[in-house]
Design a protein around this motif. Structure first.
Motif, PDB file in Angstrom:
ATOM      1  N   ASP A  26       0.846  -1.188   0.000  1.00 55.86           N
ATOM      2  CA  ASP A  26       0.000   0.000   0.000  1.00 55.86           C
ATOM      3  C   ASP A  26       0.890   1.250   0.000  1.00 55.86           C
ATOM      4  O   ASP A  26       1.721   1.427   0.893  1.00 55.86           O
ATOM      5  CB  ASP A  26      -0.895  -0.015   1.238  1.00 55.86           C
ATOM      6  CG  ASP A  26      -1.908   1.128   1.229  1.00 55.86           C
ATOM      7  OD1 ASP A  26      -1.833   1.990   0.320  1.00 55.86           O
ATOM      8  OD2 ASP A  26      -2.766   1.163   2.133  1.00 55.86           O
ATOM      9  N   LEU A  27       0.701   2.112  -0.982  1.00 51.31           N
ATOM     10  CA  LEU A  27       1.544   3.295  -1.103  1.00 51.31           C
ATOM     11  C   LEU A  27       1.209   4.383  -0.086  1.00 51.31           C
ATOM     12  O   LEU A  27       1.917   5.388   0.002  1.00 51.31           O
ATOM     13  CB  LEU A  27       1.432   3.880  -2.514  1.00 51.31           C
ATOM     14  CG  LEU A  27       2.151   3.108  -3.618  1.00 51.31           C
ATOM     15  CD1 LEU A  27       1.987   3.811  -4.958  1.00 51.31           C
ATOM     16  CD2 LEU A  27       3.628   2.946  -3.299  1.00 51.31           C
ATOM     17  N   SER A  28       0.160   4.190   0.684  1.00 51.83           N
ATOM     18  CA  SER A  28      -0.175   5.209   1.687  1.00 51.83           C
ATOM     19  C   SER A  28       0.935   5.347   2.723  1.00 51.83           C
ATOM     20  O   SER A  28       1.121   6.423   3.308  1.00 51.83           O
ATOM     21  CB  SER A  28      -1.497   4.867   2.376  1.00 51.83           C
ATOM     22  OG  SER A  28      -1.422   3.589   3.005  1.00 51.83           O
ATOM     23  N   GLY A  29       1.706   4.257   2.942  1.00 51.95           N
ATOM     24  CA  GLY A  29       2.824   4.314   3.895  1.00 51.95           C
ATOM     25  C   GLY A  29       3.910   5.275   3.460  1.00 51.95           C
ATOM     26  O   GLY A  29       4.213   6.255   4.165  1.00 51.95           O
ATOM     27  N   PRO A  30       4.544   5.066   2.299  1.00 53.47           N
ATOM     28  CA  PRO A  30       5.570   6.010   1.845  1.00 53.47           C
ATOM     29  C   PRO A  30       5.028   7.403   1.582  1.00 53.47           C
ATOM     30  O   PRO A  30       5.752   8.393   1.751  1.00 53.47           O
ATOM     31  CB  PRO A  30       6.117   5.369   0.568  1.00 53.47           C
ATOM     32  CG  PRO A  30       5.178   4.294   0.195  1.00 53.47           C
ATOM     33  CD  PRO A  30       4.483   3.869   1.442  1.00 53.47           C
ATOM     34  N   ILE A  31       3.737   7.512   1.202  1.00 56.79           N
ATOM     35  CA  ILE A  31       3.160   8.843   0.992  1.00 56.79           C
ATOM     36  C   ILE A  31       3.059   9.589   2.315  1.00 56.79           C
ATOM     37  O   ILE A  31       3.346  10.792   2.400  1.00 56.79           O
ATOM     38  CB  ILE A  31       1.784   8.734   0.312  1.00 56.79           C
ATOM     39  CG1 ILE A  31       1.963   8.325  -1.152  1.00 56.79           C
ATOM     40  CG2 ILE A  31       1.011  10.047   0.412  1.00 56.79           C
ATOM     41  CD1 ILE A  31       0.670   8.058  -1.887  1.00 56.79           C
TER      42      ILE A  31
END
Length: 826
Positions: free
Chosen positions: A406-411
């Motif tokens: 899930d890219l919400s982490g690095p974002i």
């Protein structure tokens, strides 16, 4: 190089050629190995006789010109030769002959520069004739008159003689553009012959111009024991005409090639012409009272440490094979296909970006987040970036499985860094840290520049602690084909030339770094190391990736350039398809030169050792389709001014030329079928597309027509799909606009009255709050931009899927009609 006007000497040299130029073949030597080696190329003996000039112009108003002619043939010798000076004469006569050993497979351009000798100021260079030696046929003596000014009947008369050297071979490795020639190693030994009573240290300096080392020093202590020896080495082109210059301690000595013992001040270098020696064994060239200097040659031939070829490297081919399995499964899912795709039915999809500071870094996160949500991210095989979008990519590729998470982490992590104050990056502790890191980098052997400091600042801006991530580390992130292959793009430039005159595309992948038009690549872990003739001579530690990330010139560009024109050769020589026309160059003068140097001084340039150092251009390089595909500057037809002679590559942001990372994606070997072009530039949202479309048209690069109506240009939509010939990829272009985002917070979901403010995102200009130079955003502005770019992708799902479906259909049709059993008629 020798000089004489006497033809009997020419005959003597020819009769003693193998000894004279030091070219021989010993039975124990083994040739370099290479794939697809050409026929053994021919070495030739070139004689150039500078005869005279007629109606010579005045260099100034006060007197006739004190004229001499300089000769420079860098493919044969790094040293310039020159005639004697004929003073105060309008029709000088020289009749001086110069000799060169040349490799016929190499593009040999002889430069003849007419100069005026001055006593108190630098000599004036009146004009330069650039002559392609390939015009001369072996075995023929040709006398030519170069018309320097036909109106005033100003001419330079030169005689050429080209003769093959029988029985001498040289193994070369070439890709049709660059040539790697055989390299030899000269060992220089300083042997102590007796104890020296002096308490002083004795210093020896040896110089060989054109070698990798150039200068080497040896020091002998005051109490060196007899029999002790110190050795140094020079690597140089085997079949050249090298000279060893020696600066020796002052004492009585024997000159081994003269007669008698004499004392001489040897503080000035003594020249030893190595071509006159049999270097197959150790030869003593100087013997002093307490020491002797001897030399011998060792064959330094070995496999190249760079790759000459335009094909993809083996590692990238392996990646594509693995990635296609991931892509096939993803396409079956998002396109709802009934059957699995075969490997040759899987299209290659690439994401391409544009630069724009923190704006582009933030926007790219939003775009990738939406592509992941649509299931399209797993359909992508390449992601290319430049400038600040490489910040996004390098951040993501620190995680070897980022696209599967899930890219919400690095974002969330990047949001924290973008919205924090950057004042901490300028604290005293950080400034000391930067200084220490730059000192470490310099000690490792890198050349430090302002851009390195900028890279450390960006690293601090994006990380809580020091990042030691390297480009080669990203191989873990593509080892199983689990993520798209990242490609970073930069421009190589020259100090004294504008980007309009000289620029070369440089691509970086986790596997290799290479220059597109030369087809020359080094392993990513070797980029920054020192090379000579394709061999790695000195390993320098790989840079951290922060060091790799990376003024209008048009108005002054035209009138500060030297005047260039083609001139005639009389008599006219038979035309060959790969020869270049004879060119005359006349300098503009000191004022223009000074202005050019001032305006082309680039403070934001990254400097790296040039891995092309020493390589030479193939005689037919201008006929090579791959070279022609990427050549676009006036210097491409001036091989003596191209980059193989430079010590360093000078890398700048690609946006200085065209704000797109598209070029490496369009390499024919990558066979890209669909491009998702994400534009994040400020100002005009169509300019990068217009410029690159024009570039492709000029260079014959397959690219779809991107014509937009005036209505579309004034009221841009979120996505445009361009498709025409089967040879060109399908292009889905995403301008950075707020077309329907102002009214909809998600596809088909209208905003409520209290949500309208979240749809007001001003990206129409590069002014605040999203200016290119702005490094800190408010959290609200960060979220607005992120959501806008995510929405623009999601709201055009149908166009993206349409492009992918069309690409699959194309691949299937191509497979059908290329099948041996298929009909020849559609």
């Amino acid at each position: 190089m020798a000089s004489s006007a006497c033809s009997p000497l020419d005959r003597f040299i020819q009769a003693n050629l193998h000894r004279k130029i030091g070219i021989r073949r010993r039975d124990h030597e083994r040739p370099c190995s290479a794939e697809d080696e050409p026929e053994v190329p021919q070495l030739c003996w070139l004689s150039v006789k500078i005869i005279s000039m007629r109606n010579l112009r005045k260099a100034d108003l006060w007197s006739q010109t004190d004229c001499y002619v300089k000769l420079w043939l860098p493919t044969a010798s790094c040293q310039e030769a020159q005639t004697r000076t004929v003073r105060n004469c309008r029709n000088p006569v020289w009749n001086e002959t110069f000799h060169f050993v040349i490799q016929s497979e190499v593009k040999n351009i002889l430069e003849l520069t007419v100069c005026d000798e001055d006593t108190f100021t630098p000599d004036d260079q009146l004009m330069t004739v650039r002559f392609d030696v390939a015009k001369i046929q072996p075995g023929e003596k040709v006398r030519l008159h170069f018309e320097l000014n036909p109106e005033n009947q100003e001419e330079l008369e030169v005689e050429f003689l080209l003769e093959n050297i029988p029985g001498v071979s040289e193994k070369i490795i070439t890709n049709g553009v660059l040539v790697s020639r055989e390299v030899s190693c000269l060992e220089v030994h300083v042997n102590e012959t007796k104890m020296k009573s002096s308490h002083k240290r004795r210093d020896f300096t040896f110089t060989m111009k054109g070698s990798y080392e150039e200068i080497q020093d040896i020091s002998k202590g005051p109490h060196s024991r007899p029999g002790s020896s110190e050795t140094t080495r020079f690597h140089y082109i085997k079949h050249s005409q090298p000279r060893l210059l020696m600066t020796l301690p002052k004492e009585h000595f024997f000159c081994c090639h003269g007669s008698g013992r004499r004392e001489m001040d040897v503080s000035n270098p003594l020249a030893v012409p190595l071509h006159s020696l049999d270097l197959g064994k150790k030869v003593t060239v100087m013997r002093g009272e307490s020491y002797e200097v001897s030399v011998n040659e060792e064959n330094s031939c070995k496999n190249l440490d760079l790759r000459l070829g335009f094909d993809l490297c083996a590692e990238e081919k392996d990646f594509i094979g693995k990635r296609k399995k991931v892509v096939a499964a993803a396409l079956k899912n998002v396109l709802h296909l009934d059957e699995d795709l075969q490997e040759d039915e899987v299209p290659v999809v690439a994401v391409v970006t544009a630069a724009g500071g923190v704006r582009s870094m933030t926007a790219m996160f939003g775009s990738l987040l939406a592509l992941q949500e649509l299931g399209v991210l797993d359909c992508v095989s390449y992601i290319s970036g430049l400038s600040a979008t490489t910040w996004t990519m390098s951040k993501l590729y620190e995680d070897a499985n980022w696209s599967q998470k899930d890219l919400s982490g690095p974002i969330g992590d990047i949001r924290k860094h973008v919205t924090k104050s950057k004042l901490c990056c300028f604290s005293l502790d950080h400034m000391k840290y930067y200084e220490n890191k730059l000192c470490e980098r310099k000690q490792e052997g890198h050349k430090v520049s302002f851009t390195d400091l900028w890279g450390l600042f960006i690293d601090c801006m994006l990380h809580d602690q020091e990042s030691t991530h390297k480009l080669s580390d990203q191989q873990l992130a593509v080892k199983q084909g689990q993520n798209p292959l990242p490609i970073y793009l930069s421009l190589n430039v020259k100090d004294d030339f504008s980007t309009l005159d000289f620029k070369e595309w440089v691509e970086f992948t986790p596997y290799e770094v290479g220059l597109l038009k030369y087809g020359a690549f080094v392993r990513s872990e070797d980029f920054g190391s020192e090379f000579f003739m394709g061999h790695r001579m000195k390993k320098i530690p790989e840079s951290h990736i922060c060091f790799l990330e990376g003024h209008s010139e048009h108005f002054w560009h035209r009138w500060t350039r030297d005047t260039e024109c083609d001139i005639g050769d009389h008599p006219a020589l038979p035309k060959k398809p790969h020869e270049q026309t004879t060119c005359l160059s006349i300098p503009k003068g000191y004022l223009s030169k000074s202005l050019r140097e001032m305006l082309t001084g680039r403070p934001v340039v990254s400097t790296y050792h040039n891995f092309l150092k020493g390589l030479q251009l193939h005689n037919k390089y201008l006929d090579n389709e791959s070279f022609c595909m990427w050549k676009d500057t006036v210097l491409d037809s001036s091989p003596n001014q191209l980059n193989e002679m430079s010590d360093y590559l000078k890398l700048i942001d690609t946006a200085f030329f065209i704000n797109t990372s598209c070029p490496p994606i369009l390499r024919p070997e990558r066979k890209v079928d669909v491009i998702l072009h994400l534009n994040y530039s400020g100002g005009s949202q169509t300019l990068p597309l217009d410029l690159f479309s024009e570039y492709c048209l000029e260079h014959g690069i397959p690219f779809p027509s991107t014509e937009l109506s005036q209505e579309d240009r004034e009221h841009l939509k979120e996505c445009y799909v361009f498709e025409d010939s089967l040879e060109a990829p399908i292009l889905a272009y995403f301008p950075l606009v707020c077309d329907t985002f102002q009214k909809y917070k998600a596809p088909n979901v209208e905003r409520g009255p209290t949500e309208m403010e979240q749809g007001r995102v001003d990206v129409s200009t590069c002014a605040a709050p999203y200016g290119t130079g702005l490094l800190t955003y408010t959290e609200e502005n960060f979220n607005k931009l992120l959501n806008l770019c995510s929405y623009n992708i999601l709201n055009n799902k149908h166009l993206i899927l349409q492009a992918l479906r069309t690409a699959v259909e194309r691949k299937k049709r191509l497979k059908k009609y290329s099948s041996p059993n298929s009909s020849k008629h559609s």
